[in-house]
Design a protein around this motif. Structure first.
Motif, mmCIF file in Angstrom:
data_model
loop_
_atom_site.group_PDB
_atom_site.id
_atom_site.type_symbol
_atom_site.label_atom_id
_atom_site.label_comp_id
_atom_site.label_asym_id
_atom_site.label_seq_id
_atom_site.Cartn_x
_atom_site.Cartn_y
_atom_site.Cartn_z
ATOM 1 N N SER A 44 -3.863 5.987 8.395
ATOM 2 C CA SER A 44 -4.464 6.619 7.236
ATOM 3 C C SER A 44 -4.924 8.008 7.678
ATOM 4 O O SER A 44 -4.407 8.561 8.644
ATOM 5 C CB SER A 44 -5.634 5.784 6.730
ATOM 6 O OG SER A 44 -6.687 5.826 7.657
ATOM 7 N N ALA A 45 -5.900 8.561 6.996
ATOM 8 C CA ALA A 45 -6.315 9.936 7.263
ATOM 9 C C ALA A 45 -6.621 10.157 8.746
ATOM 10 O O ALA A 45 -6.142 11.109 9.360
ATOM 11 C CB ALA A 45 -7.528 10.270 6.413
ATOM 12 N N VAL A 82 -8.009 -9.951 3.062
ATOM 13 C CA VAL A 82 -7.846 -9.955 1.600
ATOM 14 C C VAL A 82 -6.790 -10.979 1.214
ATOM 15 O O VAL A 82 -5.808 -11.170 1.930
ATOM 16 C CB VAL A 82 -7.432 -8.533 1.141
ATOM 17 C CG1 VAL A 82 -6.804 -8.576 -0.230
ATOM 18 C CG2 VAL A 82 -8.629 -7.608 1.125
ATOM 19 N N ARG A 131 -10.692 -6.063 7.740
ATOM 20 C CA ARG A 131 -10.772 -6.502 6.348
ATOM 21 C C ARG A 131 -9.723 -7.575 6.114
ATOM 22 O O ARG A 131 -8.584 -7.438 6.577
ATOM 23 C CB ARG A 131 -10.537 -5.336 5.392
ATOM 24 C CG ARG A 131 -11.616 -4.282 5.442
ATOM 25 C CD ARG A 131 -11.357 -3.197 4.424
ATOM 26 N NE ARG A 131 -12.322 -2.121 4.550
ATOM 27 C CZ ARG A 131 -12.335 -1.037 3.779
ATOM 28 N NH1 ARG A 131 -11.422 -0.901 2.831
ATOM 29 N NH2 ARG A 131 -13.232 -0.093 3.953
ATOM 30 N N GLN A 154 -2.042 -9.444 -8.332
ATOM 31 C CA GLN A 154 -3.295 -8.802 -7.953
ATOM 32 C C GLN A 154 -3.438 -8.761 -6.439
ATOM 33 O O GLN A 154 -3.240 -9.766 -5.754
ATOM 34 C CB GLN A 154 -4.477 -9.584 -8.542
ATOM 35 C CG GLN A 154 -4.667 -9.358 -10.029
ATOM 36 C CD GLN A 154 -5.400 -8.055 -10.335
ATOM 37 O OE1 GLN A 154 -6.541 -7.860 -9.944
ATOM 38 N NE2 GLN A 154 -4.718 -7.147 -11.012
ATOM 39 N N LEU A 155 -3.743 -7.573 -5.932
ATOM 40 C CA LEU A 155 -4.037 -7.401 -4.521
ATOM 41 C C LEU A 155 -5.043 -6.265 -4.407
ATOM 42 O O LEU A 155 -4.743 -5.131 -4.781
ATOM 43 C CB LEU A 155 -2.763 -7.055 -3.729
ATOM 44 C CG LEU A 155 -2.958 -6.883 -2.227
ATOM 45 C CD1 LEU A 155 -3.302 -8.215 -1.582
ATOM 46 C CD2 LEU A 155 -1.712 -6.290 -1.572
ATOM 47 N N PRO A 156 -6.230 -6.564 -3.920
ATOM 48 C CA PRO A 156 -7.247 -5.512 -3.857
ATOM 49 C C PRO A 156 -6.884 -4.454 -2.811
ATOM 50 O O PRO A 156 -6.805 -4.746 -1.624
ATOM 51 C CB PRO A 156 -8.521 -6.262 -3.445
ATOM 52 C CG PRO A 156 -8.225 -7.704 -3.691
ATOM 53 C CD PRO A 156 -6.759 -7.866 -3.498
ATOM 54 N N VAL A 157 -6.635 -3.260 -3.272
ATOM 55 C CA VAL A 157 -6.321 -2.134 -2.392
ATOM 56 C C VAL A 157 -7.188 -0.951 -2.814
ATOM 57 O O VAL A 157 -7.297 -0.659 -4.015
ATOM 58 C CB VAL A 157 -4.829 -1.745 -2.477
ATOM 59 C CG1 VAL A 157 -4.538 -0.530 -1.612
ATOM 60 C CG2 VAL A 157 -3.949 -2.909 -2.055
ATOM 61 N N GLN A 158 -7.755 -0.306 -1.839
ATOM 62 C CA GLN A 158 -8.619 0.846 -2.082
ATOM 63 C C GLN A 158 -7.890 1.906 -2.914
ATOM 64 O O GLN A 158 -6.695 2.131 -2.743
ATOM 65 C CB GLN A 158 -9.011 1.419 -0.709
ATOM 66 C CG GLN A 158 -9.808 2.686 -0.733
ATOM 67 C CD GLN A 158 -9.906 3.299 0.658
ATOM 68 O OE1 GLN A 158 -9.667 2.635 1.653
ATOM 69 N NE2 GLN A 158 -10.261 4.563 0.710
ATOM 70 N N ASP A 159 -8.619 2.538 -3.793
ATOM 71 C CA ASP A 159 -8.112 3.640 -4.625
ATOM 72 C C ASP A 159 -7.006 3.191 -5.575
ATOM 73 O O ASP A 159 -6.175 4.004 -5.989
ATOM 74 C CB ASP A 159 -7.579 4.795 -3.751
ATOM 75 C CG ASP A 159 -8.637 5.346 -2.827
ATOM 76 O OD1 ASP A 159 -9.803 5.392 -3.241
ATOM 77 O OD2 ASP A 159 -8.293 5.714 -1.689
ATOM 78 N N ILE A 171 0.867 -1.180 0.000
ATOM 79 C CA ILE A 171 0.000 0.000 0.000
ATOM 80 C C ILE A 171 0.896 1.219 0.000
ATOM 81 O O ILE A 171 1.761 1.374 0.869
ATOM 82 C CB ILE A 171 -0.916 -0.001 1.234
ATOM 83 C CG1 ILE A 171 -1.822 -1.234 1.193
ATOM 84 C CG2 ILE A 171 -1.745 1.274 1.288
ATOM 85 C CD1 ILE A 171 -2.517 -1.528 2.482
ATOM 86 N N LEU A 172 0.715 2.056 -0.973
ATOM 87 C CA LEU A 172 1.592 3.204 -1.172
ATOM 88 C C LEU A 172 1.646 4.078 0.079
ATOM 89 O O LEU A 172 0.622 4.351 0.712
ATOM 90 C CB LEU A 172 1.081 4.028 -2.357
ATOM 91 C CG LEU A 172 2.089 4.945 -3.029
ATOM 92 C CD1 LEU A 172 3.230 4.139 -3.615
ATOM 93 C CD2 LEU A 172 1.402 5.762 -4.115
ATOM 94 N N GLY A 173 2.859 4.469 0.431
ATOM 95 C CA GLY A 173 3.024 5.413 1.528
ATOM 96 C C GLY A 173 2.985 4.800 2.909
ATOM 97 O O GLY A 173 2.841 5.528 3.900
ATOM 98 N N THR A 174 3.104 3.487 3.009
ATOM 99 C CA THR A 174 3.038 2.854 4.322
ATOM 100 C C THR A 174 4.386 2.281 4.759
ATOM 101 O O THR A 174 4.452 1.576 5.756
ATOM 102 C CB THR A 174 1.981 1.733 4.344
ATOM 103 O OG1 THR A 174 2.293 0.788 3.323
ATOM 104 C CG2 THR A 174 0.603 2.295 4.101
#
Lengths: 442, 521
Positions: free
Chosen positions: B403-404, B467, B465, B498-503, B368-371
């Protein structure tokens, strides 16, 4: 063939594996599931264009009346660009930060805050709505709001938040958490009601200077006096932020009132001030229901300097409660302006009676004789020491015990009629007031 | 011939005076292809390369001064010698003492080396070498009929004390040829080399060190190669020869196996015929006939080896991991006995330790980008099938990030299944693999005002979640043998899947680096 079957099998396994998750992994933008969602439409006034992306932010205030200097701003970095009108949604995923909360007071537990949804143009591209220090530069431009700053009589939408008891002056149906509250005036009455979050909240991207006051950090508001210091009560309605008003706009600040004080003769009055956003205007021709309203260059009001257009009629015959009044203004250099206002209903306090003595150790019920639908009543109790207030739409209100009010004082009931305003700060309205003298004992 | 050896012996008696070591320049020439009528050789180029490597490893030849010509022609040889001549002249101008070493492995006939369709007279080669201003030149010619170039000039017996008095540096010319006139040089498939070069290099690695001083002299090397070549050649039909024209004091040491790092030590009690074969690619590196007596040290490059010892109908096998700079004692008691037929059937390759367990750590780019990067400990198992292997690895980790307005705890576990190939011809074994990696991720969430939200809104925590993802994996790494069946691995990986990641579009690209320790069994 066997190899093809193997690859097909592996592909199917991959798809099955990736399909197993119900929801994808959260990214760094994840804010949690929405606790409420505001939706509506962004639109432009006729003839206006907007090419830069429009972002949304929810600004929280703990002073609903002043509604400036947001204590916190939550942004949602979804840009709306292209043709307007455009639909939007804004998710509320967290309560307002502690700094935005104000105590319920009046014996209630918990805190509350008010929020307005703002549409803005991100001037520095940081994805956040930047507030404006007093006299500082305007970085981001506020284009519109669900509740613009100077719209008391147009329909506006705010988010009310309470984490404990519901403040007494909140409309019926308000509950803990988020409430979408619609305010405005209709049929000559102002109203305030809780509406479902499915209600569409329009935001007009008018972009006038005065919207910037919604994010200014004036820092000069004095809650005791209800005034701003530093900039002074200037002809510029957003001068307290150090911001320039939209130029070449005639602004009218006026009230027509009918007041009664027990033991004193009732009186009617009309007070008006005019400005162009920079200077007071004293050479205009003003008429109230056809009667000329003379200008007084130095009215001597400490908190309100500048020339006043005023009429006083202590006999109480200038106004007719419930009637419609017309104010016409001809100021040099500006087009003529006509304001139409609905006079407030006449109200009389019934309990407690004038000069009565009441115990504050017990709940004190204050009631009045008029309960017209749509009226909002402001109760203000001043003791020799202590103060208590409430806002309600019913015909009575109860002050809880131990309110801190004591000694000789007064109870004032105030109700406003439907007025008019504009986005540049003008307002013209009416009010009716009744006051009795009371002694508060422990 | 005999006179020459006497001369040489005389010169070797002298102790070398203290002086700067001469600078050595090597030209190693190989050409599998001769003239059109010649059958292509299989090992000429490889022999040239191996000789060059050996001299760099053991012969005090700096790699920058070791010229290698594979697939050489007469022109490239002439050009190389011209360049060397210039270089030697520069060195001599600086006062350096220079030794020229020239190795040639190719077809030859009637006094001409057959070099990829060109002819180079061996006499010309000798003249070209003579044109190099090196006081001492050593020419080693592994070609058919190379004996024709040997001039039996011989030497004369010279009293040792006379040489001592002069104490001149050793100078002159030595020509070693793998064959006599009209003789053929033999290529042996079982050795993967020509017969003479194989034994010459075996000797140079230490088996020729008769006096056990850790140095292999010209005399020792030649004598050893001569003996082994003659005895092994079919019908004793190959007789190496030498033309030695030396003067001065000291002895010509060709290699110093005792001074180098990695080596196999044979105890004094060891006795028998040992073959050292690289693993898993079964190239015969050395063959030695060890007799009980002094211990024997053989300098061998780092790597994996199988030491075989013939014992009648059986063969004793010992798997050896020779680390960089380390030595291993060949302990016969630890040898595993296998039937001669089994080893023969497997073409000499017997993997005694085909299983490896691995453990280590990996750092990879975030899914996940930025982690931030992920640090993952791993354990794995590898099963080798000759040069090929399959491997399964388990990795797991957890990571905190925000996150936010939500604190996120991410736990993940991964199963990686890959198959690959190991390049075993190098001391540090590169390997490559491809495969699949299945990943399981779980995220749990805590909002900034979690308690407040739950109390005010009457909601529960955000449900976690979970995944699954699937990536294709490409691995490239390096395996470094360590003592005691240990090995060190370092590798890099690339992944896509493939890895389902938001956005995101759910495509997952990742890179990783891994270090680990393995144990073979």
């Amino acid at each position: 063939m066997k190899r093809m079957k193997l690859w097909l099998g592996m592909g199917a396994l991959g798809l099955a594996l990736t399909a197993c998750g119900n929801q994808p992994l959260a990214s760094t933008k994840y804010a949690g599931p929405p606790l409420a969602t505001i939706s509506g439409q962004l639109s432009l006034p006729p003839g206006q264009t907007q090419s830069a992306p429009v972002l949304l932010a929810l600004a929280w205030y703990n002073e609903s009346v002043t509604a400036t200097a947001p204590n916190s701003i939550l942004t949602q970095d979804v840009a709306y660009q292209g043709s307007f009108p455009a639909n939007y949604t804004f998710n509320l995923t967290q309560p307002p930060p502690a700094g935005s909360l104000a105590p319920v007071g009046n014996g209630g537990a918990g805190n509350f805050a008010y929020g307005r949804l703002l549409a803005y143009q991100d001037g520095n591209g940081n994805g956040t709505l930047d507030t404006i220090p007093f006299g500082g530069p305007v970085v981001d431009k506020v284009l519109g709001a669900s509740a613009p700053l100077f719209t008391w009589y147009d329909t506006v939408y705010e988010v009310y938040y309470a984490d404990g008891d519901i403040p007494a002056d909140w409309p019926a149906g308000a509950q803990r958490g988020f409430n979408l509250v619609k305010s405005g005036s209709a049929n000559g009455k102002s109203f305030q009601e809780v509406v479902p979050f499915s209600t569409q909240v329009p935001i007009v991207l008018s972009g006038e200077n005065e919207l910037a006051a919604l994010i200014c950090l004036s820092g000069n508001y004095d809650p005791d006096s209800g005034t701003y210091t530093g900039a002074g009560a200037v002809p510029n309605p957003i001068g307290y932020c150090g911001l320039p008003a939209t130029p070449n706009k005639l602004r009218t600040f006026g009230t027509a009132g009918h007041e009664m004080t027990a033991g004193a003769p009732s009186g009617d009055w009309v007070y008006l001030q005019l400005s162009d956003g920079v200077n007071w205007i004293s050479n205009a021709s003003v008429q109230f229901n056809g009667m000329p309203v003379p200008v007084v260059l130095d009215a001597g009001y400490v908190d309100a300097p500048g020339p006043f257009y005023e009429l006083d009629n202590n006999a109480g015959t200038l106004l007719q409660p419930g009637a419609t009044d017309t104010v016409t203004i001809n100021a040099p250099g500006f087009p003529p302006v006509t304001w139409v206002i609905q006079e407030a209903d006449q109200v009389r306090l019934t309990t407690p009676g004038n000069n009565s003595t009441v115990s504050t150790a017990q709940p004190l019920t204050i009631s009045w004789n008029n309960n017209a639908p749509g009226n909002t009543y402001w109760i203000d109790i001043e003791g020799q020491t202590g103060h208590w207030s409430a806002v309600t739409t019913s015909s009575s209100v109860t002050m809880p015990p131990d309110s801190g009010v004591s000694g000789t004082g007064s109870i004032t009931l105030n109700v406003s009629g439907a007025g008019q305003d504009d986005i540049y700060g003008s307002y013209v309205n009416s009010e009716s007031e009744d006051t009795v003298n009371v002694t508060f004992t422990p | 011939m005999k006179a020459a050896w006497v001369f040489l012996l005389g010169s070797l008696v002298c102790a070398a005076a203290a002086r700067a070591e001469p600078t050595r320049i090597l030209l190693s020439v190989g050409s599998n292809l001769g003239m059109p009528e010649d059958h292509p050789l299989h090992y000429a180029d490889a022999d040239a390369r191996r000789f060059r490597d050996l001299m760099v490893e053991l012969g005090q030849v700096r790699s920058s001064r070791a010229y290698l010509l594979e697939g050489a022609t007469a022109t490239t040889v002439r050009d190389a010698l011209t360049e060397i001549r210039g270089r030697v002249a520069e060195l001599r101008a600086h006062g350096d003492d220079v030794v020229l070493l020239l190795f040639l492995s190719s077809h030859a006939k009637a006094g001409y080396a057959h070099l990829k369709g060109t002819l180079l007279a061996l006499s010309e080669l000798r003249e070209l070498a003579g044109g190099v201003e090196a006081p001492l030149r050593v020419l080693i010619l592994d070609t058919c009929e190379s004996g024709v170039v040997v001039r039996h000039k011989g030497g004369s017996r010279v009293p040792g004390f006379e040489l001592k008095l002069e104490r001149l540096p050793l100078h002159g010319e030595v020509v070693l040829s793998s064959t006599g006139p009209a003789e053929s040089a033999e290529d042996w498939d079982s050795l993967g080399s020509s017969l003479f070069t194989h034994y010459l290099m075996t000797g140079l690695r230490g088996d020729a060190d008769r006096d056990g001083d850790g140095r292999v002299t010209l005399y020792e090397a030649y004598g050893y190669a001569y003996r082994r070549t003659v005895s092994a050649a079919a019908f004793a039909s190959q007789h190496p020869s030498a033309d030695i024209d030396l003067a001065g004091s000291g002895e010509l040491t060709l290699t110093q196996p005792g001074a180098t790092g990695s080596a196999l030590d044979f105890p004094g009690t060891s006795e028998g015929s040992f073959t050292i074969v690289s693993q898993p690619e079964p190239n015969v590196v050395l063959e030695v006939d060890k007799r009980a007596g002094p211990p024997l040290r053989l300098a061998v490059p780092p790597g994996r080896y199988l030491v075989r010892k013939k014992e009648g109908a059986e063969i004793g096998l010992l798997s050896v991991e020779l680390p960089y700079g380390g030595t291993v004692v060949v302990d016969e008691h630890r040898m595993v006995k296998r039937a001669f037929t089994e080893v023969s059937m497997k073409g000499g390759y017997v993997d005694l330790k085909s299983s490896t367990v691995l453990a280590g750590a990996q750092v990879s780019t975030p899914p996940i980008l930025g982690t931030g990067p992920r640090w993952l400990p791993f354990v794995g198992y590898r099963q080798s099938f000759g040069l090929w292997f399959v491997e399964g690895d388990l990795l797991a980790t957890e990571k905190h990030y925000s996150s936010a307005s939500v604190a996120i705890l991410e736990k993940s576990a991964h199963l990686e299944l890959t198959g690959g190939y190991r390049v075993v011809s190098l001391p540090w074994v590169p390997y490559f693999a491809v495969g699949l990696k299945g990943s399981y991720y779980e995220q749990t969430y805590v909002r900034e005002q979690e308690q407040q939200i739950e109390a005010t809104f009457g909601v529960g925590p955000i449900p976690p979640r979970r995944v699954l993802g699937l990536n294709g994996v490409v691995r490239a790494g390096l395996e470094i043998p360590l003592p005691e069946n240990l090995l060190l691995v370092g590798e890099v990986q690339g992944e896509v899947g493939q890895l389902p990641v938001q956005d995101t579009n759910n495509w997952n690209f990742a890179a990783a680096a891994r270090v680990g320790l393995g144990f073979r069994f």
